[in-house]
Write an enzyme that holds these catalytic residues in place. Structure first.
Site, PDB file in Angstrom:
ATOM      1  N   GLU A  95     -15.625  93.561 -47.776  1.00  0.00           N
ATOM      2  CA  GLU A  95     -16.935  92.958 -48.019  1.00  0.00           C
ATOM      3  C   GLU A  95     -16.826  91.464 -48.269  1.00  0.00           C
ATOM      4  O   GLU A  95     -17.709  90.697 -47.900  1.00  0.00           O
ATOM      5  CB  GLU A  95     -17.619  93.649 -49.202  1.00  0.00           C
ATOM      6  CG  GLU A  95     -19.036  93.183 -49.480  1.00  0.00           C
ATOM      7  CD  GLU A  95     -19.132  91.972 -50.405  1.00  0.00           C
ATOM      8  OE1 GLU A  95     -20.200  91.332 -50.436  1.00  0.00           O
ATOM      9  OE2 GLU A  95     -18.144  91.654 -51.087  1.00  0.00           O
TER      10      GLU A  95
ATOM     11  N   ASP B  18     -12.200  95.279 -52.172  1.00  0.00           N
ATOM     12  CA  ASP B  18     -11.509  94.010 -51.988  1.00  0.00           C
ATOM     13  C   ASP B  18     -12.055  92.968 -52.950  1.00  0.00           C
ATOM     14  O   ASP B  18     -13.152  93.122 -53.491  1.00  0.00           O
ATOM     15  CB  ASP B  18     -11.622  93.522 -50.544  1.00  0.00           C
ATOM     16  CG  ASP B  18     -13.064  93.285 -50.096  1.00  0.00           C
ATOM     17  OD1 ASP B  18     -13.923  94.150 -50.364  1.00  0.00           O
ATOM     18  OD2 ASP B  18     -13.333  92.237 -49.490  1.00  0.00           O
TER      19      ASP B  18
END
Length: 164
Positions: free
Chosen positions: A153, A90
């Site tokens: 994350e 991400d």
């Protein structure tokens, strides 16, 4: 062929893979469901980049695992113990001030530009191709090497709690 030869020989393939990953806007969004009812807990973009990475790892000859779309891994070697390499797919929103499109993966002056090239798509591609180079050079690790793929994350890291 040594592992260094493999890395050099497949440089273009590595760049292409990173460009493919960078092109996917993998910012965590609300969960979505597929037509079949499969839930993607971190949104469509994150799921797309995750599926892309797993597919490319399989094409390179690795075993992969998707843990209910919360995270996954790529394995190399066998053994009772596992050495983990942890990264995430991400990215944070691109913001302003880019010289190149944040999702272009443009190459200029020996650099690849785009969201995720350093944090953390680029390092994951580097780790995957390092594993491939060692595998193709005939190296057999004494422990299983596992490249662990996190998906959120940049927000809560809920995926890794679920994964573990």
């Amino acid at each position: 062929m040594t592992y260094l030869d493999y890395i050099e020989k497949n440089k273009d393939l590595q760049i292409e893979m990173l460009q493919d990953l960078v092109a996917i806007k993998s910012i965590v969004t609300d969960p979505v469901a597929s037509k079949d009812g499969e839930v993607f807990p971190f949104g469509a973009g994150v799921q797309e980049v995750f599926a892309c990475f797993l597919k490319k790892a399989q094409e390179l000859g690795f075993e992969t695992k998707n843990v209910d779309n919360y995270g996954g891994h790529v394995d190399f070697g066998h053994g009772e113990e596992t050495v983990g390499i942890l990264g995430h797919l991400d990215v944070v929103p691109e913001g302003d001030g880019w010289s190149f499109d944040a999702y272009s993966g443009a190459v200029s002056d020996g650099f690849i530009y785009g969201r995720g090239t350093q944090d953390d798509k680029g390092p994951l591609v580097a780790a995957l191709f390092a594993m491939k180079a060692l595998k193709d050079a005939g190296y057999t690790p004494a422990k299983k090497v596992r490249l662990i793929l996190g998906l959120d994350e940049e927000t809560q890291w809920d995926g890794m709690r679920y994964y573990f």
